[in-house]
Design a protein around this motif. Structure first.
Motif, PDB file in Angstrom:
ATOM      1  N   LEU A  75     -13.471 -52.499  30.933  1.00 50.01           N
ATOM      2  CA  LEU A  75     -12.568 -53.254  30.065  1.00 50.01           C
ATOM      3  C   LEU A  75     -13.008 -54.711  29.944  1.00 50.01           C
ATOM      4  CD1 LEU A  75      -9.090 -51.928  31.284  1.00 50.01           C
ATOM      5  CD2 LEU A  75     -10.239 -51.372  29.132  1.00 50.01           C
ATOM      6  N   LEU A  76     -13.453 -55.292  31.055  1.00 52.10           N
ATOM      7  CA  LEU A  76     -13.814 -56.707  31.033  1.00 52.10           C
ATOM      8  C   LEU A  76     -15.102 -56.933  30.250  1.00 52.10           C
ATOM      9  CD1 LEU A  76     -12.627 -59.326  31.972  1.00 52.10           C
ATOM     10  CD2 LEU A  76     -13.950 -59.149  34.072  1.00 52.10           C
ATOM     11  N   GLU A  77     -16.065 -56.041  30.386  1.00 53.57           N
ATOM     12  CA  GLU A  77     -17.281 -56.162  29.577  1.00 53.57           C
ATOM     13  C   GLU A  77     -16.942 -56.100  28.094  1.00 53.57           C
ATOM     14  OE1 GLU A  77     -20.220 -53.293  30.632  1.00 53.57           O
ATOM     15  OE2 GLU A  77     -21.042 -54.536  32.232  1.00 53.57           O
ATOM     16  N   ARG A  78     -16.067 -55.173  27.717  1.00 55.06           N
ATOM     17  CA  ARG A  78     -15.665 -55.049  26.315  1.00 55.06           C
ATOM     18  C   ARG A  78     -14.957 -56.315  25.843  1.00 55.06           C
ATOM     19  NH1 ARG A  78     -11.858 -50.286  25.897  1.00 55.06           N
ATOM     20  NH2 ARG A  78     -13.610 -49.347  27.021  1.00 55.06           N
ATOM     21  N   PHE A  79     -14.089 -56.867  26.694  1.00 57.09           N
ATOM     22  CA  PHE A  79     -13.374 -58.094  26.360  1.00 57.09           C
ATOM     23  C   PHE A  79     -14.357 -59.245  26.150  1.00 57.09           C
ATOM     24  CE2 PHE A  79     -11.211 -62.024  27.573  1.00 57.09           C
ATOM     25  CZ  PHE A  79     -10.040 -61.959  26.823  1.00 57.09           C
ATOM     26  N   CYS A  80     -15.345 -59.350  27.027  1.00 60.16           N
ATOM     27  CA  CYS A  80     -16.336 -60.418  26.897  1.00 60.16           C
ATOM     28  C   CYS A  80     -17.138 -60.269  25.609  1.00 60.16           C
ATOM     29  CB  CYS A  80     -17.264 -60.420  28.107  1.00 60.16           C
ATOM     30  SG  CYS A  80     -16.485 -60.978  29.636  1.00 60.16           S
ATOM     31  N   ASP A  81     -17.499 -59.046  25.263  1.00 62.43           N
ATOM     32  CA  ASP A  81     -18.228 -58.824  24.010  1.00 62.43           C
ATOM     33  C   ASP A  81     -17.380 -59.219  22.803  1.00 62.43           C
ATOM     34  OD1 ASP A  81     -20.473 -57.890  25.330  1.00 62.43           O
ATOM     35  OD2 ASP A  81     -19.874 -55.785  25.193  1.00 62.43           O
ATOM     36  N   GLU A  82     -16.112 -58.868  22.839  1.00 63.03           N
ATOM     37  CA  GLU A  82     -15.225 -59.168  21.704  1.00 63.03           C
ATOM     38  C   GLU A  82     -15.002 -60.657  21.518  1.00 63.03           C
ATOM     39  OE1 GLU A  82     -11.717 -57.008  22.681  1.00 63.03           O
ATOM     40  OE2 GLU A  82     -12.528 -55.055  22.067  1.00 63.03           O
ATOM     41  N   HIS A  83     -15.072 -61.428  22.605  1.00 62.02           N
ATOM     42  CA  HIS A  83     -14.739 -62.848  22.540  1.00 62.02           C
ATOM     43  C   HIS A  83     -15.925 -63.756  22.847  1.00 62.02           C
ATOM     44  CE1 HIS A  83     -10.496 -61.926  22.014  1.00 62.02           C
ATOM     45  NE2 HIS A  83     -10.641 -60.989  22.943  1.00 62.02           N
ATOM     46  N   ALA A  84     -17.126 -63.200  22.762  1.00 60.20           N
ATOM     47  CA  ALA A  84     -18.361 -63.979  22.907  1.00 60.20           C
ATOM     48  C   ALA A  84     -18.406 -64.758  24.227  1.00 60.20           C
ATOM     49  CB  ALA A  84     -18.542 -64.927  21.724  1.00 60.20           C
ATOM     50  N   ILE A  85     -17.984 -64.115  25.306  1.00 62.73           N
ATOM     51  CA  ILE A  85     -18.071 -64.702  26.641  1.00 62.73           C
ATOM     52  C   ILE A  85     -19.349 -64.184  27.291  1.00 62.73           C
ATOM     53  CG2 ILE A  85     -16.982 -64.901  28.899  1.00 62.73           C
ATOM     54  CD1 ILE A  85     -14.306 -64.253  27.499  1.00 62.73           C
ATOM     55  N   ALA A  86     -20.193 -65.086  27.748  1.00 56.81           N
ATOM     56  CA  ALA A  86     -21.480 -64.699  28.321  1.00 56.81           C
ATOM     57  C   ALA A  86     -21.296 -63.838  29.563  1.00 56.81           C
ATOM     58  CB  ALA A  86     -22.285 -65.944  28.666  1.00 56.81           C
ATOM     59  N   HIS A  87     -21.993 -62.725  29.602  1.00 54.25           N
ATOM     60  CA  HIS A  87     -22.052 -61.900  30.807  1.00 54.25           C
ATOM     61  C   HIS A  87     -23.371 -61.163  30.801  1.00 54.25           C
ATOM     62  CE1 HIS A  87     -21.281 -57.818  28.987  1.00 54.25           C
ATOM     63  NE2 HIS A  87     -20.825 -58.580  28.022  1.00 54.25           N
ATOM     64  N   GLU A  88     -23.761 -60.645  31.957  1.00 54.64           N
ATOM     65  CA  GLU A  88     -25.080 -60.020  32.073  1.00 54.64           C
ATOM     66  C   GLU A  88     -25.036 -58.904  33.105  1.00 54.64           C
ATOM     67  OE1 GLU A  88     -29.532 -61.146  33.806  1.00 54.64           O
ATOM     68  OE2 GLU A  88     -28.109 -62.743  33.354  1.00 54.64           O
ATOM     69  N   ARG A  89     -25.622 -57.764  32.772  1.00 57.54           N
ATOM     70  CA  ARG A  89     -25.829 -56.699  33.745  1.00 57.54           C
ATOM     71  C   ARG A  89     -27.148 -56.971  34.451  1.00 57.54           C
ATOM     72  NH1 ARG A  89     -24.484 -51.333  30.073  1.00 57.54           N
ATOM     73  NH2 ARG A  89     -22.205 -51.597  29.962  1.00 57.54           N
ATOM     74  N   CYS A  90     -27.090 -57.741  35.510  1.00 58.82           N
ATOM     75  CA  CYS A  90     -28.314 -58.123  36.216  1.00 58.82           C
ATOM     76  C   CYS A  90     -28.700 -57.128  37.297  1.00 58.82           C
ATOM     77  CB  CYS A  90     -28.164 -59.515  36.815  1.00 58.82           C
ATOM     78  SG  CYS A  90     -26.832 -59.644  38.023  1.00 58.82           S
ATOM     79  N   GLY A  91     -27.769 -56.262  37.697  1.00 58.53           N
ATOM     80  CA  GLY A  91     -28.047 -55.255  38.709  1.00 58.53           C
ATOM     81  C   GLY A  91     -27.925 -55.771  40.126  1.00 58.53           C
ATOM     82  N   LYS A  92     -27.670 -54.850  41.041  1.00 59.95           N
ATOM     83  CA  LYS A  92     -27.482 -55.176  42.461  1.00 59.95           C
ATOM     84  C   LYS A  92     -28.236 -54.189  43.332  1.00 59.95           C
ATOM     85  CE  LYS A  92     -23.266 -55.720  44.263  1.00 59.95           C
ATOM     86  NZ  LYS A  92     -21.945 -55.319  44.813  1.00 59.95           N
ATOM     87  N   LEU A  93     -28.834 -54.739  44.415  1.00 59.01           N
ATOM     88  CA  LEU A  93     -29.371 -53.912  45.491  1.00 59.01           C
ATOM     89  C   LEU A  93     -28.507 -54.091  46.731  1.00 59.01           C
ATOM     90  CD1 LEU A  93     -33.275 -54.221  45.639  1.00 59.01           C
ATOM     91  CD2 LEU A  93     -31.913 -52.313  44.799  1.00 59.01           C
ATOM     92  N   VAL A  94     -28.106 -52.996  47.349  1.00 60.28           N
ATOM     93  CA  VAL A  94     -27.479 -53.023  48.667  1.00 60.28           C
ATOM     94  C   VAL A  94     -28.525 -52.478  49.629  1.00 60.28           C
ATOM     95  CG1 VAL A  94     -25.558 -52.267  50.094  1.00 60.28           C
ATOM     96  CG2 VAL A  94     -25.215 -52.625  47.638  1.00 60.28           C
ATOM     97  N   VAL A  95     -29.014 -53.345  50.525  1.00 63.46           N
ATOM     98  CA  VAL A  95     -30.229 -53.057  51.289  1.00 63.46           C
ATOM     99  C   VAL A  95     -29.913 -52.745  52.752  1.00 63.46           C
ATOM    100  CG1 VAL A  95     -32.478 -53.953  52.008  1.00 63.46           C
ATOM    101  CG2 VAL A  95     -31.554 -54.564  49.763  1.00 63.46           C
ATOM    102  N   ALA A  96     -30.483 -51.643  53.248  1.00 67.45           N
ATOM    103  CA  ALA A  96     -30.416 -51.297  54.666  1.00 67.45           C
ATOM    104  C   ALA A  96     -31.707 -51.736  55.339  1.00 67.45           C
ATOM    105  CB  ALA A  96     -30.221 -49.791  54.832  1.00 67.45           C
ATOM    106  N   LEU A  97     -31.574 -52.425  56.493  1.00 66.37           N
ATOM    107  CA  LEU A  97     -32.750 -52.945  57.195  1.00 66.37           C
ATOM    108  C   LEU A  97     -33.278 -52.014  58.273  1.00 66.37           C
ATOM    109  CD1 LEU A  97     -31.714 -56.689  57.664  1.00 66.37           C
ATOM    110  CD2 LEU A  97     -33.256 -55.726  55.941  1.00 66.37           C
ATOM    111  N   ASP A  98     -32.431 -51.088  58.771  1.00 66.07           N
ATOM    112  CA  ASP A  98     -32.873 -50.227  59.859  1.00 66.07           C
ATOM    113  C   ASP A  98     -32.139 -48.893  59.777  1.00 66.07           C
ATOM    114  OD1 ASP A  98     -30.284 -50.662  60.975  1.00 66.07           O
ATOM    115  OD2 ASP A  98     -31.013 -52.427  62.046  1.00 66.07           O
TER     116      ASP A  98
END
Length: 407
Positions: A75-98
């Motif tokens: 919903l929030l992504e759609r809202f941002c698109d409708e109202h020209a609010i900058a957002h970005e799908r930059c992606g996330k890594l959740v990293v295990a070290l051991d």
């Protein structure tokens, strides 16, 4: 206007403003007023976060957090698109070290799949991790390409504009101290005056427990403030991270650990800490435990606070040491990005926020959103992260409860 408002929403953060918008959308004739103690909208949690649009990885399947986060991001992504609010799908890594963290990563993957997190994939080995984040290291990771970033204060600003455009009203500098019910009307009172309403919706964040108790809700849980401090890195370090890099969190705590976060403004942040403090507005570390207005006494006087301190004293000591010594924060993050060093930290002022964390009387750190209803209103009692991501979905839930009470 004459007569009481149909709904008074207390709190002009992103959840309160989203709720006011949803109430107006459902019934354009409904008279809605939003009040807030501060002189601007989104003055606290909504504007003091790193701005991550979460995808729903962490939360127990079926929990309110899980359901609201997954729908809320869409919903929030759609809202941002409708109202020209900058957002970005930059992606996330959740990293295990051991190997030990790999086991916890397995549980996160199970939760994410059950929650319907889109595009999630498992990465095995340093080579696969480096394909997504060249400077990161670990034994395994979860990659969430749909996780994004946005300026939640900008979203709140547009919501406030819409409130006014559709006939609602916003009154800032209106601190609420009393809620009195009589004859089907609620008197909402404070130093700036009194307004009357048929219904009250309290989305008061750091002060949510006080208003709920004032309106007849249980005293349990109580808000205990946790200060989250970040380090802002120099622009020269920006190439070390493409998106977001997170650790595998401790499942016993409702915090996500020290991570590296790109902001929609182009900065790279490292943090946060999670330090229990005495003041609900203790953004500056030096004043976070300064007595004032009875807040410190109230925080320490809640039985749950003492139980949290007794159970988690080692964690608390670690968080205090990390807050006082930025180099420790850098070393924690460098476990995931070894090229990161102390010289990469900017010397200017650094961001900080206060998390309104609900703590039960028995010392449990409440890990889901909590919404209580009273005879006259709806009170959002616990709405930390991912509440901003979930705000439009939470608004639907709250509006459903208001509508049901009006039938």
């Amino acid at each position: 206007m004459t007569g009481p408002w149909d709904v008074v929403v207390i709190g002009a953060g992103i959840v309160g403003l989203a709720t006011a918008r949803e109430l107006q959308r459902r019934d354009p004739a409904r008279r809605v007023l939003v009040v807030d103690r501060e002189s601007r909208v989104a003055a606290h949690q909504s504007s003091h976060s790193s701005g991550v649009l979460h995808a729903g990885i962490y939360y127990p399947p079926g929990s309110l957090k899980a359901r609201a986060c997954v729908r809320g991001r869409e919903l929030l992504e759609r809202f941002c698109d409708e109202h020209a609010i900058a957002h970005e799908r930059c992606g996330k890594l959740v990293v295990a070290l051991d190997a030990g963290e790999r086991t916890r990563l397995d549980e996160l993957e199970r939760r994410a799949i059950a929650n319907g997190v889109p595009g999630l994939r498992r990465l095995e080995g340093p080579g696969a991790i480096a394909e997504v984040e060249p400077y990161a290291t670990g034994v395994a990771a979860l990659h969430s390409p749909m996780t994004g970033i946005v300026d939640f204060a900008a979203v709140a600003g547009v919501l406030a504009e819409q409130l006014r455009e559709h006939g609602g009203e916003l009154r800032l500098g209106f601190a609420v101290q009393r809620l009195d019910r009589s004859g089907g009307v609620v008197r909402v009172s404070g130093p700036a005056g009194t307004v009357q309403a048929r219904r009250v919706v309290a989305c008061a964040g750091l002060w949510s427990d006080r208003l709920a108790v004032a309106d007849g809700a249980p005293a349990d849980p109580r808000i205990v403030p946790f200060r989250g401090g970040y380090l802002r890195l120099r622009p020269s370090a920006s190439g070390l991270v493409r998106g977001l890099i997170y650790p595998v969190p401790d499942p016993a705590l409702p915090f996500l650990g020290v991570h590296l976060t790109r902001t929609i403004g182009g900065e790279l942040w490292l943090g946060p800490t999670a330090l229990l403090v005495g003041r609900r507005d203790g953004y500056r570390l030096r004043g976070a435990w300064r007595p004032g207005g009875g807040e410190l006494r109230a925080t320490l006087g809640w039985p749950g606070t003492g139980r949290v301190l007794a159970r988690w004293w080692r964690t608390g000591a670690h968080e205090l040491a990390t807050a006082l010594a930025p180099g420790r924060l850098v070393r924690e993050a460098a476990r995931y990005v070894p090229a990161l060093g102390r010289d990469d930290v900017d010397h200017g002022p650094h961001p900080a926020g206060i998390r309104a964390q609900a703590v039960a009387r028995d010392g449990a750190l409440v890990d889901d959103f909590v919404v209580h209803e009273t005879g006259s209103g709806v009170h959002v009692r616990n709405a930390p992260s991912p509440a901003a991501t979930s705000s439009l979905a939470l608004a639907e839930l709250i509006a459903d409860r208001v509508d049901a009470a009006d039938r």
